[in-house]
Enzyme design. Structure first.
Site, short mmCIF file in Angstrom:
data_model
loop_
_atom_site.label_atom_id
_atom_site.label_comp_id
_atom_site.label_asym_id
_atom_site.label_seq_id
_atom_site.Cartn_x
_atom_site.Cartn_y
_atom_site.Cartn_z
NE ARG A 167 -46.81 -20.83 -82.90
CZ ARG A 167 -45.70 -20.28 -81.98
NH1 ARG A 167 -44.56 -20.67 -82.27
NH2 ARG A 167 -45.98 -19.36 -81.19
CE LYS A 183 -40.62 -25.84 -86.27
NZ LYS A 183 -41.28 -24.41 -86.07
NE ARG A 190 -28.48 -16.87 -71.26
CZ ARG A 190 -28.48 -16.46 -69.90
NH1 ARG A 190 -27.76 -17.25 -68.81
NH2 ARG A 190 -28.91 -15.41 -69.49
#
Ligand code: BTN
Length: 254
Positions: free
Chosen positions: A63, A122, A251
């Protein structure tokens, strides 16, 4: 030498073809990008539904113009191309994320819009693209899933997650068999009913809700779930922001 992978093309075809006439499964040893290949085919008029797997991608795409790096055997890279005509396209890539996460099992969260994460790292990414051919919008859903551990690097500060964190015996053919039919079902559900049937599934796995996030324009705020069309809601100092496309960084938890 590693053993050649045996792909469950026939089992997938048998499961999917009854709901997707003209469907084929194809496994290529190497291609630049399965998404790029299906885009080229669609533009050349080849629009029958196809699941295209590449054992190796030489120019995988992610992406936001990024690349997608993977190595044979250690990852699953494939794209599903099919004609799709939902009344409303919003939330499609989130719906795909929900379907994949549900098919791969508990322990997987979703980072808006459609990254699959395990333990803050991920696991998989999704790239949805469309091409309009003879007035019909052809949809290409590209999926990359890390199967075996990979080191950090290639633009990643920390090593990505991999499916063996959940199932030690995971391999790319087994993962494909697990996700192919749920993916097709989800796309057909989305075509009929839009994002609504996936809202609860997304909310249950939404990793950003309640977290402080920073958007690509530098705005920070607290993520507050997604709107009915899948846009990210963020409470900022200037009020509620509805974000439909942006890079979102989280964060770190102090
Ligand atoms: C992302 O997280 O940025 C999306 C990654 C999508 C990668 C897959 S791998 C198979 C398909 N072909 C590509 O070139 N990209 C997608």
């Amino acid at each position: 030498m590693t053993a050649p992978l045996l792909w469950p093309a026939e089992a997938i075809w048998e499961a999917v073809a009854p709901r997707l006439p003209g469907f084929t499964v194809e496994v290529l040893p190497e291609i630049d990008s399965t998404n790029s290949e299906l885009m080229r085919r669609a533009r050349a008029g080849q629009t029958d539904p196809v699941l295209l797997v590449a054992q190796r991608q030489t120019a995988g795409r992610g992406r936001l113009g990024r690349g997608w790096v993977s190595s044979p055997g250690d990852s699953l890279t494939f794209s599903l191309g099919l004609p799709l005509a939902p009344a409303d396209w919003s939330g499609l890539s989130l719906a795909v994320g929900v379907a994949l996460a549900e098919a791969l099992g508990p322990g997987i969260g979703l980072k808006w819009p459609n990254d699959l994460w395990i333990d803050g790292r991920k696991l998989a990414g999704i790239l949805v693209e469309t091409a309009t051919v003879a007035g019909v919008r052809h949809t290409i859903v590209g999926i990359g899933i890390n199967i075996a551990p990979r080191p950090a690097g290639e633009g990643m500060d920390i090593a990505p997650a991999d499916l063996r964190m959940l199932w030690p015996q995971a391999d790319a053919p087994g993962a494909l068999l697990r996700v192919a039919l749920p993916l097709v079902r989800a796309l057909q559900t989305f075509e009929r009913a839009g994002f609504t049937p996936f809202e609860a599934g997304f909310a249950a796995r939404d990793l950003l809700r309640g977290r402080t996030v920073t958007l690509s324009d530098g705005t920070s705020g607290q993520a507050a779930g997604v709107a009915p069309g899948g846009a990210l809601l963020v409470h900022t100092a200037a009020g509620l922001k509805v974000v439909s496309s942006a890079e979102v960084s989280v964060r770190p938890v102090p």
